[in-house]
Motif scaffolding. Structure first.
Motif, mmCIF file in Angstrom:
data_model
loop_
_atom_site.group_PDB
_atom_site.id
_atom_site.type_symbol
_atom_site.label_atom_id
_atom_site.label_comp_id
_atom_site.label_asym_id
_atom_site.label_seq_id
_atom_site.Cartn_x
_atom_site.Cartn_y
_atom_site.Cartn_z
ATOM 1 N N GLU A 180 0.844 -1.207 0.000
ATOM 2 C CA GLU A 180 0.000 0.000 0.000
ATOM 3 C C GLU A 180 0.873 1.249 0.000
ATOM 4 N N GLY A 181 1.997 1.160 -0.670
ATOM 5 C CA GLY A 181 2.811 2.372 -0.856
ATOM 6 C C GLY A 181 4.169 2.377 -0.170
ATOM 7 N N ALA A 182 4.426 1.391 0.695
ATOM 8 C CA ALA A 182 5.694 1.423 1.434
ATOM 9 C C ALA A 182 6.910 1.296 0.506
ATOM 10 N N ALA A 183 6.841 0.367 -0.459
ATOM 11 C CA ALA A 183 8.015 0.143 -1.329
ATOM 12 C C ALA A 183 8.409 1.437 -2.046
ATOM 13 N N GLU A 184 7.384 2.165 -2.512
ATOM 14 C CA GLU A 184 7.651 3.425 -3.224
ATOM 15 C C GLU A 184 8.247 4.461 -2.262
ATOM 16 N N ALA A 185 7.686 4.499 -1.037
ATOM 17 C CA ALA A 185 8.181 5.472 -0.041
ATOM 18 C C ALA A 185 9.653 5.200 0.273
ATOM 19 N N PHE A 186 10.019 3.928 0.373
ATOM 20 C CA PHE A 186 11.423 3.588 0.653
ATOM 21 C C PHE A 186 12.310 3.900 -0.547
ATOM 22 N N ARG A 187 11.784 3.595 -1.740
ATOM 23 C CA ARG A 187 12.574 3.856 -2.954
ATOM 24 C C ARG A 187 12.944 5.337 -3.023
ATOM 25 N N GLU A 188 11.973 6.194 -2.665
ATOM 26 C CA GLU A 188 12.247 7.639 -2.673
ATOM 27 C C GLU A 188 13.374 8.010 -1.729
ATOM 28 N N LYS A 189 13.529 7.215 -0.678
ATOM 29 C CA LYS A 189 14.601 7.488 0.301
ATOM 30 C C LYS A 189 15.864 6.697 -0.031
ATOM 31 N N GLY A 190 15.845 6.006 -1.170
ATOM 32 C CA GLY A 190 17.040 5.251 -1.579
ATOM 33 C C GLY A 190 17.254 3.975 -0.786
ATOM 34 N N VAL A 191 16.143 3.368 -0.311
ATOM 35 C CA VAL A 191 16.251 2.138 0.484
ATOM 36 C C VAL A 191 15.430 1.034 -0.172
ATOM 37 N N ARG A 192 15.973 -0.191 -0.148
ATOM 38 C CA ARG A 192 15.208 -1.346 -0.669
ATOM 39 C C ARG A 192 14.331 -1.923 0.420
ATOM 40 N N LEU A 193 13.071 -2.172 0.086
ATOM 41 C CA LEU A 193 12.165 -2.882 1.000
ATOM 42 C C LEU A 193 12.069 -4.315 0.490
#
Ligand code: PRP
Ligand code: ORO
Length: 178
Positions: A155-168
């Protein structure tokens, strides 16, 4: 992680009643007709051990390089402890709020400048809780290698992490538990 272990974890979670249907208000304020109670599931030592084994296998297969494990209380705590026992690597816990007595800190454990950190979480919905660990690791000079989560609700976490340069990296997605 091997497909068999993934299936076994999903089945165990369903068997123990960790997948609940109803009308739930989530941490973000969103509403949902499904709630994944990993905190409850982790009170069963066999499930906790399986989760730790699955996370170690996932970290190995993704060649994750880390010295320490970190999480935010409460849901990440049993997972961080179990993975610490499985890997022999130390863990650190961020409190939701700094204590205003005792050692007056928001961190239990150690994060040194330059440390590579694996953040673990029970469930990601918006990713906000795990992101607070990412930000606080970075504020202490640590480098976040990745975030491993037991269940990502997609529900959006992967994208939020990608924006911060982190892999989920999820063990399971909500779709694996329906
Ligand atoms: O991705 P998010 O939108 O942040 O939602 C997921 C977070 O919400 C839940 O914790 P909760 O806030 O209920 O706190 P608890 O662990 O203290 O029960 C869950 O354990 C995750 O930490
Ligand atoms: O978003 C949440 O708060 C949340 C969802 C869920 O399925 N499980 C959980 O523990 N928290």
């Amino acid at each position: 992680m091997n497909g068999e272990l993934k299936k076994e974890i999903a089945e165990k979670l369903k068997e123990t009643g960790a997948v609940r249907f109803g009308d739930f208000v989530l941490s973000s304020g969103k509403r949902s007709s499904i709630y994944i109670d990993i905190k409850h599931a982790c009170t069963h030592p066999d499930i906790l051990a399986m989760i730790a084994k699955g996370m170690k296998e996932l970290a190995d297969s993704e060649a994750l390089d880390f010295q320490r494990i970190a999480c935010v209380e409460l849901g990440g705590v049993p997972i961080a402890v179990a993975l610490s026992l499985e890997t022999g690597k130390p863990y650190a816990i961020f409190r939701k709020q700094k204590k205003d007595y005792g050692v007056k800190d928001d961190l239990v454990g150690v994060i040194e400048k330059g440390d590579k950190i694996l953040v673990v979480e029970d469930v990601t919905t918006t990713g906000s809780s795990a992101l607070s660990a990412v930000e606080r690791v970075r504020a202490r000079g640590g480098e976040v290698e990745a975030v491993l989560v037991v269940v990502d609700r997609e529900e959006g976490a992967a994208e939020a992490f990608r924006e911060k340069g982190v892999r989920l990296i999820p063990l399971l997605s909500l779709g694996d538990l329906r």
